[in-house]
Design a protein around this motif. Structure first.
Motif, PDB file in Angstrom:
ATOM      1  N   VAL A  67      -5.447   2.291  -1.865  1.00 32.48           N
ATOM      2  CA  VAL A  67      -4.268   2.522  -1.030  1.00 32.48           C
ATOM      3  C   VAL A  67      -4.606   2.450   0.455  1.00 32.48           C
ATOM      4  CG1 VAL A  67      -4.385   5.052  -0.991  1.00 32.48           C
ATOM      5  CG2 VAL A  67      -2.162   3.904  -0.867  1.00 32.48           C
ATOM      6  N   GLY A  68      -5.765   2.911   0.867  1.00 31.69           N
ATOM      7  CA  GLY A  68      -6.125   2.873   2.283  1.00 31.69           C
ATOM      8  C   GLY A  68      -6.244   1.453   2.799  1.00 31.69           C
ATOM      9  N   LYS A  69      -6.933   0.613   2.068  1.00 32.94           N
ATOM     10  CA  LYS A  69      -7.088  -0.794   2.475  1.00 32.94           C
ATOM     11  C   LYS A  69      -5.736  -1.499   2.530  1.00 32.94           C
ATOM     12  CE  LYS A  69     -11.629  -1.560   0.412  1.00 32.94           C
ATOM     13  NZ  LYS A  69     -12.337  -2.301  -0.643  1.00 32.94           N
ATOM     14  N   VAL A  70      -4.916  -1.268   1.535  1.00 31.73           N
ATOM     15  CA  VAL A  70      -3.612  -1.923   1.478  1.00 31.73           C
ATOM     16  C   VAL A  70      -2.735  -1.447   2.627  1.00 31.73           C
ATOM     17  CG1 VAL A  70      -1.459  -2.050   0.147  1.00 31.73           C
ATOM     18  CG2 VAL A  70      -3.663  -2.514  -0.952  1.00 31.73           C
ATOM     19  N   ARG A  71      -2.730  -0.160   2.894  1.00 36.80           N
ATOM     20  CA  ARG A  71      -1.914   0.368   3.992  1.00 36.80           C
ATOM     21  C   ARG A  71      -2.350  -0.243   5.327  1.00 36.80           C
ATOM     22  NH1 ARG A  71       1.265   4.477   3.885  1.00 36.80           N
ATOM     23  NH2 ARG A  71       0.204   5.602   2.238  1.00 36.80           N
ATOM     24  N   ARG A  72      -3.661  -0.305   5.567  1.00 33.78           N
ATOM     25  CA  ARG A  72      -4.157  -0.881   6.822  1.00 33.78           C
ATOM     26  C   ARG A  72      -3.766  -2.362   6.942  1.00 33.78           C
ATOM     27  NH1 ARG A  72      -8.215   2.600   5.503  1.00 33.78           N
ATOM     28  NH2 ARG A  72      -9.511   1.025   4.476  1.00 33.78           N
ATOM     29  N   ALA A  73      -3.923  -3.119   5.865  1.00 35.79           N
ATOM     30  CA  ALA A  73      -3.585  -4.547   5.899  1.00 35.79           C
ATOM     31  C   ALA A  73      -2.092  -4.747   6.125  1.00 35.79           C
ATOM     32  CB  ALA A  73      -4.013  -5.227   4.601  1.00 35.79           C
ATOM     33  N   ALA A  74      -1.273  -3.988   5.423  1.00 37.43           N
ATOM     34  CA  ALA A  74       0.182  -4.138   5.565  1.00 37.43           C
ATOM     35  C   ALA A  74       0.646  -3.676   6.943  1.00 37.43           C
ATOM     36  CB  ALA A  74       0.895  -3.354   4.467  1.00 37.43           C
ATOM     37  N   ASP A  75       0.096  -2.579   7.438  1.00 33.47           N
ATOM     38  CA  ASP A  75       0.507  -2.051   8.737  1.00 33.47           C
ATOM     39  C   ASP A  75       0.060  -2.930   9.893  1.00 33.47           C
ATOM     40  OD1 ASP A  75       1.757   0.036   7.452  1.00 33.47           O
ATOM     41  OD2 ASP A  75       0.256   1.550   7.995  1.00 33.47           O
TER      42      ASP A  75
ATOM     43  N   LEU B  35       3.222  -3.712  -2.884  1.00 34.73           N
ATOM     44  CA  LEU B  35       2.137  -3.036  -2.169  1.00 34.73           C
ATOM     45  C   LEU B  35       1.449  -2.013  -3.066  1.00 34.73           C
ATOM     46  CD1 LEU B  35       3.719  -2.444   1.362  1.00 34.73           C
ATOM     47  CD2 LEU B  35       2.166  -4.287   0.648  1.00 34.73           C
ATOM     48  N   ALA B  36       2.231  -1.290  -3.872  1.00 36.35           N
ATOM     49  CA  ALA B  36       1.643  -0.303  -4.786  1.00 36.35           C
ATOM     50  C   ALA B  36       0.746  -0.979  -5.820  1.00 36.35           C
ATOM     51  CB  ALA B  36       2.746   0.493  -5.477  1.00 36.35           C
ATOM     52  N   LEU B  37       1.149  -2.138  -6.301  1.00 33.81           N
ATOM     53  CA  LEU B  37       0.319  -2.877  -7.253  1.00 33.81           C
ATOM     54  C   LEU B  37      -0.989  -3.321  -6.597  1.00 33.81           C
ATOM     55  CD1 LEU B  37       3.091  -4.971  -8.987  1.00 33.81           C
ATOM     56  CD2 LEU B  37       1.687  -3.187 -10.072  1.00 33.81           C
ATOM     57  N   ALA B  38      -0.906  -3.815  -5.380  1.00 32.50           N
ATOM     58  CA  ALA B  38      -2.122  -4.204  -4.663  1.00 32.50           C
ATOM     59  C   ALA B  38      -3.034  -2.991  -4.483  1.00 32.50           C
ATOM     60  CB  ALA B  38      -1.768  -4.836  -3.318  1.00 32.50           C
ATOM     61  N   ALA B  39      -2.439  -1.841  -4.183  1.00 31.83           N
ATOM     62  CA  ALA B  39      -3.232  -0.617  -4.016  1.00 31.83           C
ATOM     63  C   ALA B  39      -3.896  -0.193  -5.322  1.00 31.83           C
ATOM     64  CB  ALA B  39      -2.343   0.510  -3.483  1.00 31.83           C
ATOM     65  N   TYR B  40      -3.241  -0.428  -6.436  1.00 33.25           N
ATOM     66  CA  TYR B  40      -3.835  -0.103  -7.737  1.00 33.25           C
ATOM     67  C   TYR B  40      -5.153  -0.844  -7.899  1.00 33.25           C
ATOM     68  CZ  TYR B  40      -4.158   0.901 -12.732  1.00 33.25           C
ATOM     69  OH  TYR B  40      -4.583   1.353 -13.963  1.00 33.25           O
TER      70      TYR B  40
ATOM     71  N   LYS C 123      10.983 -11.580   5.838  1.00 34.92           N
ATOM     72  CA  LYS C 123       9.792 -12.390   6.124  1.00 34.92           C
ATOM     73  C   LYS C 123       8.599 -11.481   6.458  1.00 34.92           C
ATOM     74  CE  LYS C 123       7.798 -16.352   7.248  1.00 34.92           C
ATOM     75  NZ  LYS C 123       7.369 -17.304   6.264  1.00 34.92           N
ATOM     76  N   LEU C 124       8.843 -10.457   7.222  1.00 36.81           N
ATOM     77  CA  LEU C 124       7.793  -9.504   7.581  1.00 36.81           C
ATOM     78  C   LEU C 124       7.239  -8.826   6.329  1.00 36.81           C
ATOM     79  CD1 LEU C 124       6.277  -8.176   9.950  1.00 36.81           C
ATOM     80  CD2 LEU C 124       8.092  -6.461  10.016  1.00 36.81           C
ATOM     81  N   MET C 125       8.125  -8.406   5.419  1.00 35.12           N
ATOM     82  CA  MET C 125       7.665  -7.761   4.182  1.00 35.12           C
ATOM     83  C   MET C 125       6.871  -8.740   3.334  1.00 35.12           C
ATOM     84  SD  MET C 125       7.108  -5.223   2.339  1.00 35.12           S
ATOM     85  CE  MET C 125       8.082  -3.818   2.780  1.00 35.12           C
ATOM     86  N   GLU C 126       7.291  -9.976   3.271  1.00 34.24           N
ATOM     87  CA  GLU C 126       6.545 -10.982   2.504  1.00 34.24           C
ATOM     88  C   GLU C 126       5.148 -11.184   3.088  1.00 34.24           C
ATOM     89  OE1 GLU C 126       5.957 -12.666  -0.774  1.00 34.24           O
ATOM     90  OE2 GLU C 126       7.875 -11.702  -0.388  1.00 34.24           O
ATOM     91  N   GLN C 127       5.028 -11.172   4.397  1.00 35.21           N
ATOM     92  CA  GLN C 127       3.722 -11.287   5.047  1.00 35.21           C
ATOM     93  C   GLN C 127       2.858 -10.062   4.776  1.00 35.21           C
ATOM     94  OE1 GLN C 127       4.814 -12.007   9.121  1.00 35.21           O
ATOM     95  NE2 GLN C 127       5.077 -14.211   8.803  1.00 35.21           N
ATOM     96  N   ARG C 128       3.472  -8.893   4.776  1.00 35.61           N
ATOM     97  CA  ARG C 128       2.736  -7.655   4.477  1.00 35.61           C
ATOM     98  C   ARG C 128       2.215  -7.680   3.032  1.00 35.61           C
ATOM     99  NH1 ARG C 128       5.553  -2.388   6.772  1.00 35.61           N
ATOM    100  NH2 ARG C 128       3.557  -1.707   6.028  1.00 35.61           N
ATOM    101  N   ARG C 129       3.058  -8.143   2.113  1.00 37.93           N
ATOM    102  CA  ARG C 129       2.637  -8.239   0.714  1.00 37.93           C
ATOM    103  C   ARG C 129       1.500  -9.236   0.551  1.00 37.93           C
ATOM    104  NH1 ARG C 129       8.855  -8.427  -1.317  1.00 37.93           N
ATOM    105  NH2 ARG C 129       9.177  -6.160  -1.467  1.00 37.93           N
ATOM    106  N   ALA C 130       1.582 -10.372   1.238  1.00 43.72           N
ATOM    107  CA  ALA C 130       0.517 -11.377   1.160  1.00 43.72           C
ATOM    108  C   ALA C 130      -0.784 -10.824   1.728  1.00 43.72           C
ATOM    109  CB  ALA C 130       0.935 -12.649   1.899  1.00 43.72           C
ATOM    110  N   ALA C 131      -0.713 -10.084   2.825  1.00 42.33           N
ATOM    111  CA  ALA C 131      -1.916  -9.481   3.413  1.00 42.33           C
ATOM    112  C   ALA C 131      -2.544  -8.484   2.443  1.00 42.33           C
ATOM    113  CB  ALA C 131      -1.578  -8.797   4.733  1.00 42.33           C
ATOM    114  N   ALA C 132      -1.706  -7.691   1.786  1.00 43.92           N
ATOM    115  CA  ALA C 132      -2.207  -6.715   0.813  1.00 43.92           C
ATOM    116  C   ALA C 132      -2.837  -7.425  -0.380  1.00 43.92           C
ATOM    117  CB  ALA C 132      -1.078  -5.791   0.358  1.00 43.92           C
ATOM    118  N   ASP C 133      -2.152  -8.431  -0.907  1.00 40.14           N
ATOM    119  CA  ASP C 133      -2.670  -9.179  -2.059  1.00 40.14           C
ATOM    120  C   ASP C 133      -3.994  -9.866  -1.740  1.00 40.14           C
ATOM    121  OD1 ASP C 133      -1.322  -8.766  -4.412  1.00 40.14           O
ATOM    122  OD2 ASP C 133      -0.126 -10.596  -4.311  1.00 40.14           O
ATOM    123  N   SER C 134      -4.182 -10.278  -0.507  1.00 44.33           N
ATOM    124  CA  SER C 134      -5.415 -10.987  -0.147  1.00 44.33           C
ATOM    125  C   SER C 134      -6.652 -10.120  -0.344  1.00 44.33           C
ATOM    126  CB  SER C 134      -5.342 -11.490   1.300  1.00 44.33           C
ATOM    127  OG  SER C 134      -5.478 -10.414   2.216  1.00 44.33           O
ATOM    128  N   LEU C 135      -6.472  -8.825  -0.408  1.00 44.80           N
ATOM    129  CA  LEU C 135      -7.585  -7.887  -0.605  1.00 44.80           C
ATOM    130  C   LEU C 135      -7.937  -7.671  -2.071  1.00 44.80           C
ATOM    131  CD1 LEU C 135      -6.337  -5.133   1.853  1.00 44.80           C
ATOM    132  CD2 LEU C 135      -8.061  -6.897   2.316  1.00 44.80           C
TER     133      LEU C 135
END
Length: 180
Positions: free
Chosen positions: A124-132, A115-120, A142-154
């Motif tokens: 960070v705001g976009k990544v937090r909203r997508a992951a949350d 998530l931190a890499l995606a935020a880089y 599985k939930l964390m993997e989905q959160r990471r995929a949502a963050a990466d999609s941005l």
């Protein structure tokens, strides 16, 4: 981790920045291979910049230096200069340290390297909203993997976190921790 070990494992275009990567890693308690992977993704160690090298720019002039810090979101970074007026962002040590400090801040906030890499890359705001926004989806892993995929999609290419971790894995010894 020694400078010689880092030099030995990194490709030549990144090994030239080993000293700066190791120093920034020491200050931020992050893996130097992780910082090298960001540098590779962002600028190919300076090769992808105009002009090539640590004082080059990318992202239509908005990404500055080896770590491609965006001037639109970091005006203080852009304006910082030494006593003779040279912009510090053009110096590899300053640029890499600044990027590493950003990543450390995002990691401390988001509590996950991916998530931190995606935020880089995406903020960070976009990544937090997508992951949350991902609140259901199976077990915790599985939930964390989905959160990471949502963050990466941005992110640029939709794979920033995954790609940086893949690059790191190419060079880092298997037992090298992400955080020190």
């Amino acid at each position: 981790m020694t400078l010689a070990e880092l030099d030995q494992h990194l490709p030549k275009h990144l090994a030239q920045w080993s000293r700066e990567l190791l120093a920034a890693a020491t200050v931020t308690r992050l893996c130097p291979y992780l910082l090298a992977a960001i540098c590779d993704r962002e600028s190919r160690g300076g090769l992808a910049l105009r002009p090539p090298g640590p004082s080059g720019t990318g992202d239509q002039g908005h990404g500055r230096g080896l770590m491609q810090v965006d001037d639109r979101y970091h005006p203080g970074f852009l304006m910082a200069s030494d006593s003779i007026g040279k912009h510090l962002w053009k110096l590899p040590a300053y640029n890499i340290l600044y990027g590493a400090l950003l990543l450390r801040t995002y990691l401390d906030s988001l509590k996950d390297v991916h998530l931190a890499l995606a935020a880089y890359n995406a903020g960070v705001g976009k990544v937090r909203r997508a992951a949350d926004a991902i609140t259901v989806g199976g077990d915790a892993a599985k939930l964390m993997e989905q959160r990471r995929a949502a963050a990466d999609s941005l992110t640029s290419g939709g794979d920033y976190g995954r790609d940086v971790l893949r690059r790191r894995a190419q060079w880092a010894p298997a037992d090298a921790p992400l955080e020190v």
